[in-house]
Scaffold this motif. Structure first.
Motif, mmCIF file in Angstrom:
data_model
loop_
_atom_site.group_PDB
_atom_site.id
_atom_site.type_symbol
_atom_site.label_atom_id
_atom_site.label_comp_id
_atom_site.label_asym_id
_atom_site.label_seq_id
_atom_site.Cartn_x
_atom_site.Cartn_y
_atom_site.Cartn_z
ATOM 1 N N PRO A 92 -28.327 40.253 48.692
ATOM 2 C CA PRO A 92 -28.455 39.063 47.852
ATOM 3 C C PRO A 92 -28.396 37.778 48.675
ATOM 4 N N CYS A 93 -29.083 36.754 48.177
ATOM 5 C CA CYS A 93 -28.999 35.428 48.794
ATOM 6 C C CYS A 93 -27.615 34.835 48.519
ATOM 7 N N GLN A 94 -27.332 33.695 49.152
ATOM 8 C CA GLN A 94 -25.996 33.100 49.060
ATOM 9 C C GLN A 94 -25.587 32.830 47.610
ATOM 10 N N GLN A 95 -26.504 32.317 46.816
ATOM 11 C CA GLN A 95 -26.177 32.005 45.423
ATOM 12 C C GLN A 95 -25.799 33.288 44.671
ATOM 13 N N ALA A 96 -26.571 34.358 44.861
ATOM 14 C CA ALA A 96 -26.290 35.617 44.171
ATOM 15 C C ALA A 96 -25.013 36.257 44.705
ATOM 16 N N ALA A 97 -24.772 36.105 46.013
ATOM 17 C CA ALA A 97 -23.581 36.707 46.615
ATOM 18 C C ALA A 97 -22.294 36.039 46.132
ATOM 19 N N ARG A 98 -22.423 34.872 45.462
ATOM 20 C CA ARG A 98 -21.217 34.246 44.880
ATOM 21 C C ARG A 98 -20.566 35.141 43.843
ATOM 22 N N LEU A 99 -21.318 36.077 43.287
ATOM 23 C CA LEU A 99 -20.719 37.011 42.328
ATOM 24 C C LEU A 99 -19.620 37.842 42.994
ATOM 25 N N GLU A 100 -19.662 37.964 44.317
ATOM 26 C CA GLU A 100 -18.542 38.575 45.044
ATOM 27 C C GLU A 100 -17.659 37.521 45.702
ATOM 28 N N SER A 101 -18.268 36.471 46.255
ATOM 29 C CA SER A 101 -17.480 35.554 47.096
ATOM 30 C C SER A 101 -16.679 34.557 46.272
ATOM 31 N N SER A 102 -16.921 34.470 44.962
ATOM 32 C CA SER A 102 -16.059 33.668 44.084
ATOM 33 C C SER A 102 -15.711 34.497 42.850
ATOM 34 N N LYS A 103 -14.445 34.892 42.757
ATOM 35 C CA LYS A 103 -14.032 35.708 41.605
ATOM 36 C C LYS A 103 -14.066 34.890 40.320
ATOM 37 N N ILE A 104 -13.923 33.550 40.435
ATOM 38 C CA ILE A 104 -13.985 32.712 39.238
ATOM 39 C C ILE A 104 -15.438 32.620 38.743
ATOM 40 N N PHE A 105 -16.363 32.458 39.677
ATOM 41 C CA PHE A 105 -17.790 32.457 39.326
ATOM 42 C C PHE A 105 -18.157 33.780 38.640
ATOM 43 N N ALA A 106 -17.661 34.895 39.204
ATOM 44 C CA ALA A 106 -17.968 36.213 38.635
ATOM 45 C C ALA A 106 -17.349 36.360 37.242
ATOM 46 N N LYS A 107 -16.117 35.883 37.090
ATOM 47 C CA LYS A 107 -15.454 35.996 35.782
ATOM 48 C C LYS A 107 -16.225 35.203 34.743
ATOM 49 N N ASP A 108 -16.626 33.974 35.080
ATOM 50 C CA ASP A 108 -17.393 33.145 34.143
ATOM 51 C C ASP A 108 -18.715 33.826 33.787
ATOM 52 N N PHE A 109 -19.362 34.415 34.790
ATOM 53 C CA PHE A 109 -20.629 35.123 34.566
ATOM 54 C C PHE A 109 -20.414 36.277 33.578
ATOM 55 N N MET A 110 -19.356 37.050 33.811
ATOM 56 C CA MET A 110 -19.097 38.215 32.936
ATOM 57 C C MET A 110 -18.819 37.763 31.506
ATOM 58 N N LEU A 111 -18.013 36.711 31.352
ATOM 59 C CA LEU A 111 -17.670 36.251 30.000
ATOM 60 C C LEU A 111 -18.917 35.708 29.305
ATOM 61 N N ARG A 112 -19.728 34.972 30.064
ATOM 62 C CA ARG A 112 -20.928 34.373 29.480
ATOM 63 C C ARG A 112 -21.909 35.433 28.996
ATOM 64 N N HIS A 113 -21.948 36.577 29.693
ATOM 65 C CA HIS A 113 -22.979 37.564 29.394
ATOM 66 C C HIS A 113 -22.432 38.837 28.758
ATOM 67 N N GLY A 114 -21.215 38.765 28.253
ATOM 68 C CA GLY A 114 -20.682 39.877 27.463
ATOM 69 C C GLY A 114 -20.414 41.134 28.263
ATOM 70 N N ILE A 115 -20.051 40.988 29.528
ATOM 71 C CA ILE A 115 -19.697 42.149 30.347
ATOM 72 C C ILE A 115 -18.185 42.349 30.245
ATOM 73 N N PRO A 116 -17.734 43.552 29.844
ATOM 74 C CA PRO A 116 -16.298 43.727 29.580
ATOM 75 C C PRO A 116 -15.464 43.571 30.850
ATOM 76 N N THR A 117 -14.444 42.739 30.782
ATOM 77 C CA THR A 117 -13.585 42.486 31.944
ATOM 78 C C THR A 117 -12.208 42.051 31.448
ATOM 79 N N ALA A 118 -11.242 42.013 32.353
ATOM 80 C CA ALA A 118 -9.890 41.604 31.972
ATOM 81 C C ALA A 118 -9.886 40.134 31.573
ATOM 82 N N ARG A 119 -9.056 39.777 30.578
ATOM 83 C CA ARG A 119 -8.873 38.364 30.230
ATOM 84 C C ARG A 119 -8.225 37.636 31.406
ATOM 85 N N ALA A 120 -8.578 36.399 31.611
ATOM 86 C CA ALA A 120 -8.046 35.686 32.774
ATOM 87 C C ALA A 120 -8.111 34.185 32.560
#
Ligand code: AMP
Ligand code: GLY
Length: 426
Positions: A92-120
């Motif tokens: 992945p390019c840098q922008q896409a790799a943020r899904l790993e390199s920022s856990k907050i970015f990933a959490k927001d992505f999951m919540l926005r798109h209905g992917i089940p994850t822990a509340r935080a």
């Protein structure tokens, strides 16, 4: 075809080994590689973080395909640099790799798109984070936002422990800038596993389920490590589970990257928790797992260069994969002291003996010494992979390899696969 693999771990040795088996007989390079990759590829003495030199090398050698191993190389924008120079590179390019390199970015992505994850909750200031602790039940999980060599997650049983973790990340900055922002997350109970999914921006191909053993000690006690061993597939990986992962995680992920215009091409490797309330994503990794890749590559029958190219070309909907149905089990052999500081330079005995046995030994932290002798040079040193019709048989094959090899203060877990084998026996 010339292929460059970036990285030096067991994952990269397994990728090189699988690429070398391609009928296209690629010419292989590994930067910087280890003593194992040196058998199949030309090791290039450029570190995985030196993007300028990596790019200069790839241009000079006219590399046809580059495969990136480490997360921090992706987070630093290696793929963007190579693509801007007209080179083909898998990851992945840098922008896409943020899904790993920022856990907050990933959490927001999951919540926005209905992917089940822990509340935080996410926090920029320690005082806010500490105040939030008055509203939660313990244990809680505190996560540094950025990459922290797999150490940025702390499970805190009490408020005092949580305050300590918040202060050490946000004030003492034990993980540097990676801990300037944190997540405080609900603690999930359940069974952990992971899946790899090859993503071409639009379609996904699911690899087999795997289970890592993250704790250093037997019976899953002691500090977290990069991973002490893997089973693939664990017995929980029923067709029903795989369908649920596809529908609850991968499909919404694909819709999410389309909606957010995130051009993700490469490997998505979500960590999952199977809880009583359903499955939850613990984290997204945006690369191959280590040590998951070692047993998984032993099971992959399809051509790896062709899979990488199909992902880059957006053709994964036209590809079928072929897998060895047997179970594979990998045991990590680490240097004494791992996951803390380790001594390097100890000679490894028994590699030739192990090479005559069934199964496969992948190198990680190894180097070739002055007299051509293979020496330890890192925390995780080798990963011994066995295959079998049952996890028990794969475990026997893997530990026969382990028994053939020794060096001073070697450590490994004797119980990799214990949960899977208990289920097989039940
Ligand atoms: P991560 O880097 O997010 O995968 O976290 C490392 C490890 O911490 C995981 O493999 C889990 O064992 C554990 N972990 C992470 N998040 C949670 C959670 N919300 N609840 C329980 N354990 C967790
Ligand atoms: N083994 C876990 C990882 O590669 O992140």
């Amino acid at each position: 075809m010339k292929i460059l693999v970036i990285g030096s771990g067991g994952r990269e040795h397994a990728l090189i080994w699988k690429l070398a088996a391609s009928p296209r007989r690629p010419v292989l390079y590994c930067a910087p590689g280890n003593a194992g990759t040196a058998d199949l590829a030309t090791n290039v003495p450029i570190s995985a973080g030196d993007l300028d030199e990596l790019l200069a090398f790839a241009l000079r050698e006219q590399i046809d395909l580059t495969v990136v191993g480490p997360d921090d190389t992706l987070a630093a924008g290696c793929v963007d640099r190579f693509e801007a120079a007209g080179l083909r590179i898998f990851g992945p390019c840098q922008q896409a790799a943020r899904l790993e390199s920022s856990k907050i970015f990933a959490k927001d992505f999951m919540l926005r798109h209905g992917i089940p994850t822990a509340r935080a909750g996410s926090f920029d200031h320690p005082a806010d984070a500490i105040r939030f602790l008055d509203t939660v039940a313990f244990p809680v999980v505190i996560k540094a936002d950025g990459l922290a060599l797999g150490k940025g997650v702390v499970i805190c049983a009490s408020r005092d422990e949580a305050v300590g973790a918040i202060r050490s990340m946000m004030e003492a900055k034990i993980f540097g800038a990676a801990g300037s922002r944190i997540l405080i997350e609900e603690y999930l109970e359940g069974v952990e596993c992971s899946i790899h999914a090859l993503i071409d921006g639009e379609h996904a191909l699911l690899f087999p389920v795997a289970r890592d053993h993250k704790r250093v000690g037997e019976n899953d006690i002691g500090p977290n490590t990069g991973g002490m061993g893997t089973v693939s597939p664990p017995p929980e990986a029923t067709p029903g589970l795989i369908d649920r992962v596809r529908h609850e995680v991968i499909d919404p992920f694909l819709r999410g990257i389309a909606a957010d215009a995130i051009p993700f091409r490469g490997m998505l490797f979500p960590g999952l928790m199977l809880t009583a309330d359903g499955l939850r994503v613990l984290e997204f990794n945006c690369r191959f797992g280590d040590p998951e890749t070692q047993p998984i590559m032993c099971r992959l029958r399809s051509d790896l260069p062709a899979l990488c190219e199909a992902a880059l070309d957006g053709r994964l909907d036209q590809v079928r994969m072929d897998w060895d149905p047997r179970a594979a089990l990998g045991v990590v052999m680490a240097a004494g002291g791992y996951p803390d500081g380790v001594r390097k330079g100890d000679p490894i005995e028994g590699l030739e003996r192990a090479a005559r046995l069934p199964g496969k030994v992948f190198h990680a932290g190894t180097a070739i010494g002055a007299a051509g002798k293979v020496l330890t040079s890192g925390g995780r040193v080798l990963c011994a992979v066995g295959l079998g019709d049952t996890v028990g048989a794969a475990q026997r094959e893997a530990y026969a390899l382990v028994a053939a090899i020794r060096w001073r203060d070697v450590q490994f877990r004797s119980d990799i696969g214990h949960r899977a084998i208990a289920r097989e026996r039940a």
